[in-house]
Design a protein around this motif. Structure first.
Motif, PDB file in Angstrom:
ATOM      1  N   SER A 268      -5.779   0.215   4.687  1.00  0.00           N
ATOM      2  CA  SER A 268      -6.812  -0.749   4.276  1.00  0.00           C
ATOM      3  C   SER A 268      -7.723  -0.997   5.445  1.00  0.00           C
ATOM      4  CB  SER A 268      -6.177  -2.051   3.798  1.00  0.00           C
ATOM      5  OG  SER A 268      -5.365  -2.614   4.806  1.00  0.00           O
TER       6      SER A 268
ATOM      7  N   ASN B 172      -9.576  -5.971   3.187  1.00  0.00           N
ATOM      8  CA  ASN B 172      -8.298  -6.666   3.389  1.00  0.00           C
ATOM      9  C   ASN B 172      -8.278  -8.038   2.718  1.00  0.00           C
ATOM     10  OD1 ASN B 172      -6.427  -5.023   4.855  1.00  0.00           O
ATOM     11  ND2 ASN B 172      -7.789  -5.133   6.638  1.00  0.00           N
TER      12      ASN B 172
ATOM     13  N   ALA C 218      -4.925  -1.572   8.604  1.00  0.00           N
ATOM     14  CA  ALA C 218      -3.945  -2.353   7.864  1.00  0.00           C
ATOM     15  C   ALA C 218      -3.271  -3.358   8.783  1.00  0.00           C
ATOM     16  CB  ALA C 218      -2.920  -1.435   7.214  1.00  0.00           C
TER      17      ALA C 218
ATOM     18  N   SER D 208      -4.219  -6.432   7.402  1.00  0.00           N
ATOM     19  CA  SER D 208      -3.861  -6.720   6.006  1.00  0.00           C
ATOM     20  C   SER D 208      -3.035  -7.996   5.930  1.00  0.00           C
ATOM     21  CB  SER D 208      -3.075  -5.548   5.421  1.00  0.00           C
ATOM     22  OG  SER D 208      -1.829  -5.433   6.076  1.00  0.00           O
TER      23      SER D 208
END
Lengths: 240, 240, 240, 240
Positions: free
Chosen positions: B70, B74, B101, B104
């Protein structure tokens, strides 16, 4: 300059139980603030019932170390204040969650686990062993000390592997517990200390007071390096 | 039995940039799932755009290891799905956040820090050093390998002290970064791996694929001890 | 009371190389002792050539923190003195091995690994990143600083996973190195700090001096808990 | 390929005590080798009395995991063989010191501390809690199990902060002990497991056997990265 301590308490049992009110006439926060004041810290208190739970941006900005007692009302803390506490820890504020504050929103958010445990009411002997006998949090303490009557907390305790395990408790009923654990998140130091059930006069005990005093010293923020220049950065060395 | 892997991707750059779409015609998730499939894992994919982001209770229950990419979206992940992922990690699911991420929701909730970094677009050389040269995640790898063109991530990286630091990266522009970090939360293993910017064909590189394959093996859940009997417990030993 | 520091040096290069002697006319130990003295520490020096290498039981008993520089003569240290140093660290003395002291007998015995590294002479730029930006050892420092010319040390560095990784170095030639690592053994704190090759005036650099001063503060012994009553112990609780 | 295990025993109590000889007619090494053989490992034994204590270069080269029992004769191990064992651990061999092997030369050299403890003979109940309930070493075990009669080991235990604390023991007489600790040194995994006093039939107990079997699996060497190219290295990037 003296470390500035804020002692926070949900302050619910003291209102609902005559027994607890008699034991802690100024609240658990009052009892803790009193011995920390005597130890030379600049001390204030705050409780759940105050506006913003007594933890405004200003109060937190003037707090070096936040001592936190909570139990039955952990879910009543607003998400906004929980976030504010977490952010201040990242920024350097020391954080000392006591007893059931292991279930508080700030602690669980800082650790990232469920913090689940076993427990048992009724009163039994606990013996805390200073397994990290060289740690500043055990300065001046014997190799072990007893709490004659307490609620039991038992392993497994679902927390991340700690930076240091300072105390491990032995319980009369057959359990053990990691009762003093050190973590760091961002610039902030965290010391989770187990003792302190409201049904027993635990915060009047010398060794317990000494641990909390030591922990406040240990968790006092230091200067550290300059604030990192996070985000977009130009290259320092020439790129080809 | 083969480890069951779900590769999750926000899948946004692939829709918005012809360049990325050309590089990863089946999406970044498709490219990763493909080499994991070839490595013998039972593999599925899920993306942000699917109902419940493709991460229903059922899908997560059947996932041993969740690989997560990601970046720009996010904040679009629902809190509910973030909580679901965190709970499954506590329960044992492996979690491998790649590249951004690190921002995230599940990763930040599991770690409890800001995960702030420095960064720089534009493409420069990165060299990953296997500092934990005996770790299973570096099985079969050379002592270092290069990514010829990548986005830079630089220290300080605001994360808790890791259980193991597996990789440290050198960047052409003068920075360093802890590019492979191991954590555990509850029963679940987490390996945060830095490489993988969408503007470069990084997931086609042999060494990067090998690291991710090794990490999936490492993060595969084991049986562990019986589920702890948390909550109220009677004494095992007689109390006085 | 001021921390009592002993700066130990093998003091060989200074005797054998005009270049080093000119750079460090009072020896590397003299240069380090001088800035520590200025910083308010009670400072003495000792060298390999003195009887018992200048590290008698009495000297060590009066030493709070031992700063150690060694390189080509690590094997000439007597096993007896190495053991004496290790014992004092267990007992609480701080220990700050600099540069090639990573190969010294006391450090290797305290860590239990080979401490192997890569290296390269010739002089190149090193940039130290304060990855643990909240640590007391980086108090007052910028987020990174450069050493314009130095010997390179490169990963993999065969040491146990450290308690804290304070600095990671970037080298011009393409390597990285964990240049500031914290350990504890018994009551004693250890901070291994990489910079300091004899061919460059590194110990005259402000940031390097500040790191060593901070490290001496950090490694100063605290009281800790009472000495453990090791050995045979009677039961505290009645046995059935 | 089956993991190759060597079970080493000082084999002294078995010769000197009829009671121990009766309990362990094939020696403690024989008892342990037997259940490991049944668990599918390729198993051999070695004892103090054999030439080179049965641990020649060849034997160690063919050993994936070394299980070690020692107690009263720790000082009789030759320094040369101790060094050989330490070197093989650095090189990847798993090492599982049982009970008083915490005082063995290889363990103390690998850890760098005194490994001091409290102890008490006489036989009392120990309850081991699987505090790291997700660790592979507790696969298939209950959250706690009891050893009905054992020698007590008590904290403080003078060891470095472990990578993972797997078990904490509760003792009837009032002490606690970290009974299962994980370390890594170089490529080698170490699991120190407390139970196993010669006066009790502890190695016939199912849970104890399961722990040791799991630990052998966990400590089995993996490939890791290529051997580091330590020593002098040319620059990878051009120097100015």
């Amino acid at each position: 300059m003296a470390t500035r301590v804020t002692v926070w308490n949900e302050n619910v049992h003291e209102q609902e139980s005559d027994d607890v009110a008699e034991r802690y006439p100024d609240g658990i926060h009052g009892a803790i603030a009193s011995f920390l004041e005597d130890a030379g810290f600049e001390t204030r208190t705050a409780t759940l019932q105050e506006p913003e739970h007594g933890l405004t941006e200003d109060v937190l900005a003037e707090t070096d170390v936040l001592v936190w007692w909570s139990h039955c009302a952990n879910h009543e803390l607003s998400d906004q204040v929980a976030t504010r506490v977490v952010n201040r820890v990242h920024d350097g504020m020391g954080f000392i969650p006591l007893h059931s504050a292991k279930n508080s929103k700030p602690f669980k958010r800082l650790l990232g686990t469920t913090c689940n445990i076993k427990y048992r009411h009724g009163g039994e002997t606990e013996r805390l062993w200073a397994v990290d006998f060289g740690h500043p949090i055990v300065d001046g303490l014997p190799e072990s000390f007893e709490i004659p009557e307490t609620e039991m907390y038992g392993e497994p305790y679902d927390v991340p592997e700690p930076d240091r395990t300072v105390f491990i408790s032995w319980f009369e009923g057959g359990e053990v517990f990691r009762s003093g654990l050190c973590y760091r998140r961002g610039r902030g130091r965290i010391f989770a200390f187990r003792p302190g059930h409201e049904e027993y006069p635990i915060y009047y005990q010398d060794e317990v007071q000494r641990v909390i005093e030591n922990a406040v010293h240990w968790a006092t923020p230091n200067e550290g390096a300059a604030d990192p220049d996070w985000g977009q950065n130009d290259p320092i060395e020439p790129l080809e």
